[in-house]
Design an enzyme around this catalytic site. Structure first.
Site, PDB file in Angstrom:
ATOM      1  N   SER A 156       5.261   0.142   4.558  1.00 51.32           N
ATOM      2  CA  SER A 156       5.305   0.132   3.096  1.00 51.32           C
ATOM      3  C   SER A 156       5.722   1.473   2.517  1.00 51.32           C
ATOM      4  CB  SER A 156       3.937  -0.285   2.530  1.00 51.32           C
ATOM      5  OG  SER A 156       2.894   0.493   3.083  1.00 51.32           O
ATOM      6  N   SER A 165      -3.000   0.113   6.588  1.00 49.42           N
ATOM      7  CA  SER A 165      -3.491  -0.112   7.944  1.00 49.42           C
ATOM      8  C   SER A 165      -2.428   0.210   8.982  1.00 49.42           C
ATOM      9  CB  SER A 165      -3.942  -1.577   8.101  1.00 49.42           C
ATOM     10  OG  SER A 165      -4.315  -1.855   9.434  1.00 49.42           O
ATOM     11  N   HIS A 213       0.820  -1.201   0.000  1.00 46.09           N
ATOM     12  CA  HIS A 213       0.000   0.000   0.000  1.00 46.09           C
ATOM     13  C   HIS A 213       0.863   1.264   0.000  1.00 46.09           C
ATOM     14  CE1 HIS A 213      -3.779  -2.239   1.647  1.00 46.09           C
ATOM     15  NE2 HIS A 213      -3.695  -2.260   0.327  1.00 46.09           N
ATOM     16  N   HIS A 265     -10.101  -5.363   4.623  1.00 45.91           N
ATOM     17  CA  HIS A 265      -8.671  -5.221   4.376  1.00 45.91           C
ATOM     18  C   HIS A 265      -8.178  -6.457   3.620  1.00 45.91           C
ATOM     19  CE1 HIS A 265      -4.330  -5.091   5.132  1.00 45.91           C
ATOM     20  NE2 HIS A 265      -4.484  -3.793   5.321  1.00 45.91           N
ATOM     21  N   GLU A 279      -5.572  -8.252   3.752  1.00 44.48           N
ATOM     22  CA  GLU A 279      -5.021  -9.322   4.594  1.00 44.48           C
ATOM     23  C   GLU A 279      -6.124 -10.123   5.269  1.00 44.48           C
ATOM     24  OE1 GLU A 279      -2.514  -9.940   8.688  1.00 44.48           O
ATOM     25  OE2 GLU A 279      -1.969  -8.201   7.463  1.00 44.48           O
TER      26      GLU A 279
END
Length: 336
Positions: free
Chosen positions: A280, A235, A51, A135, A137
């Site tokens: 990220s 997140s 992200h 999300h 994940e």
């Protein structure tokens, strides 16, 4: 007659370590770059590999093509990469049915959560997944399990409303990028309501999330502004903003680059700013923000280091012998 240049106001910048790329993000980006080197463009990537817009745009310029689903990938023999967030079992199954060459860049720590969840089911437990609905994940983790074997809880209020068929046969896992404090409150509520609930064999929240949150906590008190470099859909970056404000910063802000710095918050004779970056977010963005602060202030950097990270997750064997240039390595490591 001589004129003295006006002096800049002083600013203290508490710079957190660790910050930025974690080993899982570094591995995922490296997989896409190596695949482009080995197979040539295009290399398809299902969802954002990580992200961060800077990273995604950079890979797109190299020849990566980002798609939402596999049905957007033509049967041209080129590889498709699955993102670091993990995918449901149905995705590699669909790729295999089309005889696609696919490379799974799922973070090994996310894969560990998948295994923990599957172990709960194997031992007859219903899985409680603590995470954020929608999300990637969470979608990937829930997609490892058969329908009806996993329930998602996002808040303490969700725990109060949760009524499983067998309260004595529960096991929990968590999304890897959650707030440590929020997750602790949810786990505490679950354990109070379901004393027989089984914890995972090891901590689900990853080391990088933990380390970045601890560094933010150590830096936040007394700061006028806490900058978190990261994407709005990240997140772990959004959790860092929350942690900063809870730990005593007057204001936490998520920024994607120097153009988003809220300079209006930096008033007074000697403002104090802290900065970290989500797992990220590349270091080149941190450097750009420091440069923007130095344009306006005499910046004194105070490094706040709370942990040292030496983790390295190797790429799959099929890509290990592909050479990378210095420029490739700089990009993989978060540089320009």
């Amino acid at each position: 007659m001589s004129f003295l240049a006006p002096t800049k106001p002083k600013l203290t910048l508490r710079l957190c370590e660790p910050r930025g790329f974690c080993a899982g993000v570094d591995r995922a980006i490296q997989i896409v770059v190596l695949a482009l080197k080995k197979y040539g463009a295009p290399v398809y990537v299902r969802h954002e590999i990580v992200h961060n817009k800077y990273v995604v745009d950079g890979l797109r310029e190299m020849g990566a093509v980002f798609v939402r689903e596999l049905d957007e990938v033509p049967d041209d023999g080129q590889p498709v990469v699955f993102s670091a967030h993990g995918v449901p079992k149905s995705v590699p199954a669909a790729a295999a049915s089309r005889e696609m060459l696919y490379l799974d860049a799922t973070c090994p720590l996310v894969s560990k959560v998948h295994k923990q969840a599957m172990l709960h089911v194997k031992r007859g437990r219903h899985v409680v997944l603590i995470g954020h609905r929608g999300h990637p994940e969470v979608v990937g983790t829930m997609g490892q399990l058969a329908p009806g074997t996993v329930s998602l809880v996002e808040t303490v209020e969700d725990v109060a409303a949760f009524t499983p068929e067998d309260p004595d046969a529960l096991g929990f896992v968590t999304q890897t990028t959650l707030s440590l404090d929020d997750t602790a409150d949810i786990v505490k509520a679950l354990q109070a309501k379901f004393p027989a609930m089984t914890a995972p064999s090891s901590e689900s929240i990853c080391y990088a999330t933990t380390n970045r949150q601890e560094a933010v906590k150590a830096s936040a008190a007394g700061t006028d502004l806490f900058l978190i470099v990261g994407a709005p859909n990240s997140s772990n970056s959004k959790r860092l903003v929350e942690v900063a404000e809870r730990a005593g910063s007057a204001r936490g802000v998520l920024v994607q680059g120097p153009e988003e710095i809220p300079f209006d918050a930096l008033t007074g004779d000697h403002p104090v700013v802290a900065m970290s970056a989500g797992a990220s977010a590349p270091e080149v963005l941190v450097d750009a923000i420091i440069a923007a602060l130095r344009d306006r202030f005499e910046v004194v950097i105070d490094l706040v280091r709370t942990a040292e990270e030496n983790e390295n997750f190797p790429v799959m064997r099929s890509l290990r012998d592909v050479p990378l240039t210095v420029a490739d390595m700089a990009f993989v490591n978060g540089g320009a």
